[in-house]
Design a protein around this motif. Sequence first.
Motif, PDB file in Angstrom:
ATOM      1  N   HIS A 152       0.825  -1.225   0.000  1.00 52.44           N
ATOM      2  CA  HIS A 152       0.000   0.000   0.000  1.00 52.44           C
ATOM      3  C   HIS A 152       0.859   1.275   0.000  1.00 52.44           C
ATOM      4  CE1 HIS A 152      -3.242  -2.791   0.724  1.00 52.44           C
ATOM      5  NE2 HIS A 152      -2.651  -3.213   1.826  1.00 52.44           N
ATOM      6  N   ILE A 153       1.874   1.282  -0.865  1.00 55.02           N
ATOM      7  CA  ILE A 153       2.764   2.440  -0.980  1.00 55.02           C
ATOM      8  C   ILE A 153       2.078   3.573  -1.746  1.00 55.02           C
ATOM      9  CG2 ILE A 153       4.904   3.309  -2.010  1.00 55.02           C
ATOM     10  CD1 ILE A 153       5.521   1.599   0.343  1.00 55.02           C
ATOM     11  N   SER A 154       2.119   4.761  -1.177  1.00 58.91           N
ATOM     12  CA  SER A 154       1.666   5.960  -1.891  1.00 58.91           C
ATOM     13  C   SER A 154       2.736   7.039  -1.734  1.00 58.91           C
ATOM     14  CB  SER A 154       0.328   6.463  -1.358  1.00 58.91           C
ATOM     15  OG  SER A 154       0.474   6.961  -0.043  1.00 58.91           O
ATOM     16  N   LYS A 155       2.733   7.987  -2.682  1.00 62.11           N
ATOM     17  CA  LYS A 155       3.687   9.077  -2.628  1.00 62.11           C
ATOM     18  C   LYS A 155       3.065  10.334  -3.217  1.00 62.11           C
ATOM     19  CE  LYS A 155       7.593  11.244  -2.014  1.00 62.11           C
ATOM     20  NZ  LYS A 155       8.054  11.589  -0.655  1.00 62.11           N
ATOM     21  N   SER A 156       3.101  11.402  -2.433  1.00 61.35           N
ATOM     22  CA  SER A 156       2.584  12.693  -2.891  1.00 61.35           C
ATOM     23  C   SER A 156       3.684  13.732  -2.809  1.00 61.35           C
ATOM     24  CB  SER A 156       1.393  13.135  -2.033  1.00 61.35           C
ATOM     25  OG  SER A 156       0.315  12.225  -2.168  1.00 61.35           O
ATOM     26  N   PHE A 157       3.659  14.644  -3.769  1.00 62.35           N
ATOM     27  CA  PHE A 157       4.535  15.808  -3.771  1.00 62.35           C
ATOM     28  C   PHE A 157       3.631  17.033  -3.724  1.00 62.35           C
ATOM     29  CE2 PHE A 157       6.747  12.425  -6.048  1.00 62.35           C
ATOM     30  CZ  PHE A 157       7.991  12.417  -5.425  1.00 62.35           C
ATOM     31  N   GLY A 158       3.411  17.552  -2.516  1.00 68.54           N
ATOM     32  CA  GLY A 158       2.447  18.638  -2.370  1.00 68.54           C
ATOM     33  C   GLY A 158       1.054  18.162  -2.745  1.00 68.54           C
ATOM     34  N   GLN A 159       0.445  18.835  -3.711  1.00 71.16           N
ATOM     35  CA  GLN A 159      -0.900  18.470  -4.139  1.00 71.16           C
ATOM     36  C   GLN A 159      -0.907  17.383  -5.220  1.00 71.16           C
ATOM     37  OE1 GLN A 159      -3.643  19.781  -2.574  1.00 71.16           O
ATOM     38  NE2 GLN A 159      -2.050  20.645  -1.249  1.00 71.16           N
ATOM     39  N   VAL A 160       0.270  16.988  -5.675  1.00 73.02           N
ATOM     40  CA  VAL A 160       0.363  15.999  -6.752  1.00 73.02           C
ATOM     41  C   VAL A 160       0.597  14.608  -6.156  1.00 73.02           C
ATOM     42  CG1 VAL A 160       1.654  15.272  -8.793  1.00 73.02           C
ATOM     43  CG2 VAL A 160       1.303  17.707  -8.330  1.00 73.02           C
ATOM     44  N   THR A 161      -0.266  13.664  -6.519  1.00 70.75           N
ATOM     45  CA  THR A 161      -0.123  12.282  -6.067  1.00 70.75           C
ATOM     46  C   THR A 161       0.542  11.473  -7.172  1.00 70.75           C
ATOM     47  OG1 THR A 161      -2.101  12.430  -4.682  1.00 70.75           O
ATOM     48  CG2 THR A 161      -1.337  10.222  -5.263  1.00 70.75           C
ATOM     49  N   ALA A 162       1.745  10.984  -6.903  1.00 66.99           N
ATOM     50  CA  ALA A 162       2.507  10.239  -7.915  1.00 66.99           C
ATOM     51  C   ALA A 162       2.221   8.751  -7.859  1.00 66.99           C
ATOM     52  CB  ALA A 162       3.997  10.490  -7.717  1.00 66.99           C
ATOM     53  N   LEU A 163       1.999   8.221  -6.658  1.00 60.31           N
ATOM     54  CA  LEU A 163       1.717   6.796  -6.480  1.00 60.31           C
ATOM     55  C   LEU A 163       0.493   6.622  -5.594  1.00 60.31           C
ATOM     56  CD1 LEU A 163       5.320   5.409  -5.788  1.00 60.31           C
ATOM     57  CD2 LEU A 163       4.068   5.335  -7.953  1.00 60.31           C
ATOM     58  N   LYS A 164      -0.337   5.634  -5.945  1.00 62.88           N
ATOM     59  CA  LYS A 164      -1.575   5.389  -5.199  1.00 62.88           C
ATOM     60  C   LYS A 164      -1.677   3.909  -4.834  1.00 62.88           C
ATOM     61  CE  LYS A 164      -3.838   8.693  -8.329  1.00 62.88           C
ATOM     62  NZ  LYS A 164      -4.877   8.826  -9.387  1.00 62.88           N
ATOM     63  N   ASP A 165      -1.443   3.577  -3.593  1.00 67.14           N
ATOM     64  CA  ASP A 165      -1.722   2.233  -3.081  1.00 67.14           C
ATOM     65  C   ASP A 165      -1.026   1.143  -3.897  1.00 67.14           C
ATOM     66  OD1 ASP A 165      -2.852   0.517  -1.232  1.00 67.14           O
ATOM     67  OD2 ASP A 165      -4.656   0.179  -2.440  1.00 67.14           O
ATOM     68  N   ILE A 166       0.292   1.237  -4.020  1.00 69.36           N
ATOM     69  CA  ILE A 166       1.080   0.235  -4.751  1.00 69.36           C
ATOM     70  C   ILE A 166       1.416  -0.924  -3.828  1.00 69.36           C
ATOM     71  CG2 ILE A 166       3.329  -0.238  -5.792  1.00 69.36           C
ATOM     72  CD1 ILE A 166       1.894   1.401  -7.720  1.00 69.36           C
ATOM     73  N   SER A 167       1.065  -2.126  -4.253  1.00 64.66           N
ATOM     74  CA  SER A 167       1.474  -3.345  -3.549  1.00 64.66           C
ATOM     75  C   SER A 167       2.103  -4.286  -4.570  1.00 64.66           C
ATOM     76  CB  SER A 167       0.284  -4.033  -2.885  1.00 64.66           C
ATOM     77  OG  SER A 167      -0.221  -3.247  -1.815  1.00 64.66           O
ATOM     78  N   MET A 168       3.284  -4.820  -4.240  1.00 63.32           N
ATOM     79  CA  MET A 168       3.970  -5.732  -5.147  1.00 63.32           C
ATOM     80  C   MET A 168       4.979  -6.553  -4.367  1.00 63.32           C
ATOM     81  SD  MET A 168       6.427  -2.968  -7.122  1.00 63.32           S
ATOM     82  CE  MET A 168       7.113  -4.194  -8.219  1.00 63.32           C
ATOM     83  N   HIS A 169       5.472  -7.625  -4.993  1.00 59.38           N
ATOM     84  CA  HIS A 169       6.474  -8.462  -4.342  1.00 59.38           C
ATOM     85  C   HIS A 169       7.407  -9.021  -5.402  1.00 59.38           C
ATOM     86  CE1 HIS A 169       3.562 -11.442  -5.750  1.00 59.38           C
ATOM     87  NE2 HIS A 169       4.561 -12.299  -5.748  1.00 59.38           N
ATOM     88  N   LEU A 170       8.569  -9.478  -4.954  1.00 55.23           N
ATOM     89  CA  LEU A 170       9.573 -10.000  -5.880  1.00 55.23           C
ATOM     90  C   LEU A 170      10.445 -11.011  -5.138  1.00 55.23           C
ATOM     91  CD1 LEU A 170      10.501  -9.484  -8.837  1.00 55.23           C
ATOM     92  CD2 LEU A 170      12.158  -7.862  -7.915  1.00 55.23           C
ATOM     93  N   ASN A 171      10.646 -12.164  -5.755  1.00 54.47           N
ATOM     94  CA  ASN A 171      11.440 -13.223  -5.151  1.00 54.47           C
ATOM     95  C   ASN A 171      12.860 -13.259  -5.694  1.00 54.47           C
ATOM     96  OD1 ASN A 171       9.316 -14.176  -3.563  1.00 54.47           O
ATOM     97  ND2 ASN A 171       8.613 -15.586  -5.149  1.00 54.47           N
ATOM     98  N   ARG A 172      13.751 -13.872  -4.941  1.00 55.29           N
ATOM     99  CA  ARG A 172      15.132 -14.052  -5.384  1.00 55.29           C
ATOM    100  C   ARG A 172      15.134 -14.900  -6.662  1.00 55.29           C
ATOM    101  NH1 ARG A 172      19.271 -12.673  -2.487  1.00 55.29           N
ATOM    102  NH2 ARG A 172      17.958 -12.571  -0.623  1.00 55.29           N
ATOM    103  N   GLY A 173      15.942 -14.463  -7.636  1.00 56.97           N
ATOM    104  CA  GLY A 173      16.001 -15.169  -8.901  1.00 56.97           C
ATOM    105  C   GLY A 173      14.928 -14.764  -9.889  1.00 56.97           C
ATOM    106  N   GLU A 174      14.065 -13.825  -9.512  1.00 54.16           N
ATOM    107  CA  GLU A 174      12.972 -13.395 -10.377  1.00 54.16           C
ATOM    108  C   GLU A 174      13.309 -12.058 -11.029  1.00 54.16           C
ATOM    109  OE1 GLU A 174       8.086 -13.054 -10.107  1.00 54.16           O
ATOM    110  OE2 GLU A 174       9.284 -12.777  -8.285  1.00 54.16           O
ATOM    111  N   VAL A 175      12.909 -11.916 -12.301  1.00 52.50           N
ATOM    112  CA  VAL A 175      13.086 -10.658 -13.033  1.00 52.50           C
ATOM    113  C   VAL A 175      11.702 -10.109 -13.360  1.00 52.50           C
ATOM    114  CG1 VAL A 175      14.069  -9.535 -15.064  1.00 52.50           C
ATOM    115  CG2 VAL A 175      15.260 -11.476 -14.037  1.00 52.50           C
TER     116      VAL A 175
END
Length: 259
Positions: A13-36
Amino acid sequence: MAEQSREVLRAEHISKSFGQVTALKDISMHLNRGEVLGLLGDNGAGKSTLMKIFTGFHQPTSGKLFLNGREVTLKSVAHGRQMGVECVYQDLALVNEINVYRNMFLQREPTRGGFLGILNDRAMRKAASEHLGRIGVNIPSVDAEVSKLSGGQRQAIAVARSVYQKSDLLLLDEPTAAMGAKESAQILDVIQRLREQGDMAIIIIAHNYAQVFDVCDRVNLVEGGKIVFDKPTAETSVQELTDLVVNEYRMARASVHEA
């Protein structure tokens, strides 16, 4: 438990805002060793902001980040590197006027004779040659000046340097941008070899869908600061991704016209 031990990265649930600008909204992801993972999306979709959060350059406005199963708050890029995160940007951060082996150890040079000793060129030359050979980087010599090498060779050296730092998570920002087919193939071969070795997890920001399908296990599509598509490459196609992007473009144009 075995699956958890293989997990290098988890974002919740990563989000990122710069002042009034929202760059990311509720990002969820995962990555395993050996995975591209191929991270796709239009300019301004949020890909670069997400990568900068993973490196420690930005801190998220909200959400949690886990590396190797441990929740972390990355305070800086240096802190991210200490935690095993390396990123290769398009500018590469190589010094063209010095040779390959010294670029491999830039700001981490081994010395002889203690803290104020002289640079141990012999050790750097040997280690660089062995490491580049191990991951399949083909260059004329580790003594060659970087400025004399092709764009693909320089990119491969930048990747090799990050791998040499024993990173767990390697982020590649458009690694084949502005390269011809032969140079791109060289970089993709290096990525493929790293994938086969299975020592780290890799995220590639890319626009070339065909290349993504050559080396990636999974693809995420970012639109408007959200991940709108997450599939193994074996279960999707270039055509499906192209159709998604075209539809998004058409909806964006329609909304502009309605406004």
